[in-house]
Design an enzyme around this catalytic site. Structure first.
Site, PDB file in Angstrom:
ATOM      1  N   HIS A  98      -4.640  -3.953  -2.384  1.00 49.96           N
ATOM      2  CA  HIS A  98      -5.069  -3.597  -1.034  1.00 49.96           C
ATOM      3  C   HIS A  98      -5.185  -2.090  -0.832  1.00 49.96           C
ATOM      4  O   HIS A  98      -5.269  -1.629   0.314  1.00 49.96           O
ATOM      5  CB  HIS A  98      -4.095  -4.183  -0.009  1.00 49.96           C
ATOM      6  CG  HIS A  98      -4.095  -5.674   0.023  1.00 49.96           C
ATOM      7  ND1 HIS A  98      -3.064  -6.430   0.541  1.00 49.96           N
ATOM      8  CD2 HIS A  98      -5.018  -6.577  -0.421  1.00 49.96           C
ATOM      9  CE1 HIS A  98      -3.351  -7.715   0.420  1.00 49.96           C
ATOM     10  NE2 HIS A  98      -4.525  -7.825  -0.158  1.00 49.96           N
ATOM     11  N   VAL A 103       0.827  -1.211   0.000  1.00 51.11           N
ATOM     12  CA  VAL A 103       0.000   0.000   0.000  1.00 51.11           C
ATOM     13  C   VAL A 103       0.860   1.259   0.000  1.00 51.11           C
ATOM     14  O   VAL A 103       0.367   2.349   0.257  1.00 51.11           O
ATOM     15  CB  VAL A 103      -0.956   0.006   1.219  1.00 51.11           C
ATOM     16  CG1 VAL A 103      -1.929  -1.152   1.134  1.00 51.11           C
ATOM     17  CG2 VAL A 103      -0.181  -0.033   2.540  1.00 51.11           C
ATOM     18  N   GLY A 145       8.557 -11.261  -3.392  1.00 51.41           N
ATOM     19  CA  GLY A 145       8.537 -10.744  -2.031  1.00 51.41           C
ATOM     20  C   GLY A 145       7.265 -10.987  -1.261  1.00 51.41           C
ATOM     21  O   GLY A 145       6.877 -10.159  -0.433  1.00 51.41           O
TER      22      GLY A 145
END
Length: 282
Positions: free
Chosen positions: A126, A110, A228
């Site tokens: 998100h 985010v 990741g």
């Protein structure tokens, strides 16, 4: 003649070879993509929480004390997100896109760092922490405005912020010496409703249109790369499972274990930035 021992190929070289046949790559990134920018991640190499889980949507919406505590923690943690800069992983993915090798970039992060690195048409699964929305009327405003209002209403926080900052992911922070019990939390300037960062909290559903856009992009891809992310959260794992069920090659580049390791055709436990940079090299 003695046998010559050849060095093992680097993770970047392995990923470069894996990528060669594919021209429509779907990439999903997670917190491990941003640790090189100084933003902590949630989980360790074993996939377990490094610290207590973040606040849930239900607690934030239902409990004024939880909202106050969240905004106090976020007041401390937000500057670190705002000041973060893209690292080699973000820059490598932006370069892949410019060279036509990346069909769609989807991120669970985010922090907006992919866009700051130059990536286009990113699906922020998100949401983004740099925006705030009203839970009642839905209007949006920049996070910088809410941060300034928090400082204005709680002037004692400014003096304590530096001493209390123990950073946590997603602009959160652990508090030491900053008491949120009597916090003055801003409300919506239009209707007086409660404000919430425009991000998907734990326990909250990802907006249907974002999921649909990502699924459509994956259907048009010829391979998927996870960067990741442990994929312990279903909102990201669903795409790895979808790729596997569609017979798409799936590579996972992340430190430690991931939920999709058994589905992957390639798993690399290596640094994201260095590996992506080398894989991009001619």
């Amino acid at each position: 003649m003695d046998a010559v021992s050849l060095p093992e190929p680097s993770a970047g070289a392995v990923l470069r070879r894996w990528l060669q046949p594919y021209r429509r790559l779907f990439v999903l990134t997670g917190a491990g993509c941003s640790t090189g920018s100084g933003i902590p991640d949630y989980r360790g190499a074993d996939g377990a929480w490094k610290q207590r889980p973040p606040v849930t949507y239900q607690a934030f919406v239902q409990d004024p004390a939880t909202r106050a505590r969240y905004w106090a923690r976020s007041f401390v943690g937000w500057p670190r997100i705002a000041q973060a800069r893209p690292n080699p992983a973000h820059h490598a993915l932006a370069a892949w896109q410019r060279h036509g090798r990346l069909a769609q970039l989807v991120t669970q992060n985010v922090d907006g760092l992919h866009q700051r690195a130059g990536s286009q048409a990113v699906i922020d699964l998100h949401g983004r922490l740099d925006a705030v929305r009203c839970l009642d009327c839905g209007i949006h405003q920049p996070r910088t405005e809410v941060q300034a209002e928090l400082a204005r209403r709680n002037p004692d926080w400014l003096a304590k912020r530096a001493a209390s900052a123990a950073p946590a992911p997603d602009g959160d922070a652990h508090l030491d010496g900053l008491d949120p019990r009597h916090a003055a939390i801003p409300t919506c300037p239009a209707c007086g409703g409660d404000l919430k960062p425009d991000v998907v909290f734990f326990g909250e559903n990802v907006p249907r249109e974002r999921v649909g856009a990502a699924q459509a992009a994956l259907r048009g891809a010829d391979a998927m790369l996870v960067v990741g992310s442990s994929l312990m959260v279903y909102s990201g794992y669903r795409f790895a499972r979808m790729a596997h069920e569609a017979g798409l090659p799936l590579a996972v580049l992340t430190r430690g274990v991931s939920r999709a390791d058994a589905l992957a055709t390639l798993k690399l436990d290596a640094d994201c930035g260095a590996t992506l940079t080398e894989a991009m090299a001619a």
